[in-house]
Scaffold this active site. Sequence first.
Site, PDB file in Angstrom:
ATOM      1  CB  THR A 343      26.904 -11.208 -16.967  1.00 36.98           C
ATOM      2  OG1 THR A 343      27.323 -11.009 -15.633  1.00 36.98           O
ATOM      3  CG2 THR A 343      26.612 -12.654 -17.238  1.00 36.98           C
ATOM      4  CG  ASN A 363      30.459  -9.288 -10.290  1.00 38.15           C
ATOM      5  OD1 ASN A 363      29.269  -9.370 -10.617  1.00 38.15           O
ATOM      6  ND2 ASN A 363      30.824  -8.899  -9.093  1.00 38.15           N
ATOM      7  N   GLY A 436      23.181  -9.177 -13.682  1.00 33.81           N
ATOM      8  CA  GLY A 436      23.281  -9.399 -12.237  1.00 33.81           C
ATOM      9  C   GLY A 436      22.010 -10.020 -11.693  1.00 33.81           C
TER      10      GLY A 436
END
Length: 531
Positions: A343, A363, A436
């Site tokens: 990201t 992702n 994440g």
Amino acid sequence: MVVSEEQVATLVGLSVLRQGGNAIDASVAMGFALAVTYPRAGNLGGGGFMLVHLAKTGETLAIDYREKAPLRATRDMFINQAGEVDMEKAQKSIYSSGVPGTVAGLSLALQKYGTISLEKALAPAIRLAEEGFEVSAELRKSLLNAKERMEKSTESMEVFFKNKGEPPKEGEILRQRNLARSLKEISKNGPEAFYGGAIAKKIAVYMKKEGGLITERDLTSYKAVIRKPVSGNYRGYEVYSMPPPSSGGVHLIQMLNILENYPLRQYGHNSTRYVHILSETMKLAYADRSKHLGDPDFSTVPTQQLISKRYAKRLANRINFEKTTPSKYIGPGDPLAESGTDTTHFTVVDRYGNIVSNTYTLNFPYGSGLSVPGTGILLNNEMDDFSAKPGTPNAYGLMGGEKNSIAPGKRMLSSMTPVIVLKDKQFFLATGSPGGSRIITSVLQVILNVIDHKMNIRDATSASRIHHQWFPDILYMEKEAGKNLSGQLRKKGHKVKITTPIGSTQSIVMINKLLYGATDSRRPGGMAQGH
Ligand code: GLY
């Protein structure tokens, strides 16, 4: 002031500001440029969240351009015959992609709050794709790490590994001609090119050929949404962040509310007591995440209850000062009783006082690794952010519940946490991070470092971080923090593990009317630059 994880993109944003553009103009130009220069996370085929503060009205709003499950997606699509989650299918296949939201989100931001045309915002990205840019050591390394996933895609291999399966060397020029063509299509025909025109057709044809689920109907029906940010107050500062379908804002504010009950400054940064309280707080928040969070368009998320000061007090009362509470004894709380890693983030503040805090993603680095033939567009593997089998952890080890199960047209739960903090209605701090499940805790620690520990933004960024996410029941610590602390924390019952760098925050603060920016050296290549 512009801060991002990639220097060329920072310079693109800066040049838009220098030409009189506002923070939204600069952000949209950067969003498109990063798709070219930072392809591991910058994207057209992914999605994200943009938090915007408008100086003129004092309004803060959240643009949700998260990907959606295709209309033909089914609840158990990633469960194999043995009843287990098929990780390969969820993370590295044609089924891994949600319907992309980036082009819709950036276009909506520009149309509603920008001052320049889409054509102008896209021009730097088109030039960079067409003429190419110098490959950095980081880019080469990240390509080598993702090669295995890309090998399944002729388009990805032709773009990134055309030299006999080797990625470009450091200093070589990388040109992306198909991506340039796609960007030009969007420049000429607007976001409709992606959602109903030439690009949509290419995506649909590819999906059909490979047996994937995304159709032209998925693309034509995709809409970015403007939402009210989630907000709270921490020691007199107003904190704004992303509401569901991100869990980031809710749990950031929930954790700040719990931590407000403790004199953190007195404990000292990364003291045993401080890290203990931080870790126990993180566990409580991530336990709630596993049950209560999901797409608010599909189920009720008790946001107001989760971010209430009263609920935070109740949770704080559960924290034992002397001993850690093992995660197996912590379940999701019942707030109702009272009423993803790759990201990237960038932050922009303009001379007019507008602020943008934007996190977007594919992702994993390079998403599923698959690119749509003829477009140069990498596809996300965001479907893994759903709970494919409620109770089974995803790639980040995150547990999820029914509210985050797969359903057609649903947005998968995220941890992305773009933040804007105001003090007396004036800009104070904006930040965000990749990472994440570690995004929320990285951002939390930057805020605590600045507000509680009075650090300048450079020190607040580089100070060692910790992370706990309830399950696995491990207190992760960066090497520096771990060196001094792990023994004492083990005595309190913590299972400590020294880990790879946590997050990569990109922040701006304002002190005495001056802006200070900090990129995060945990990931080299970023740049903070004022004008
Ligand atoms: N894909 C990571 C996240 O959205 O949290």
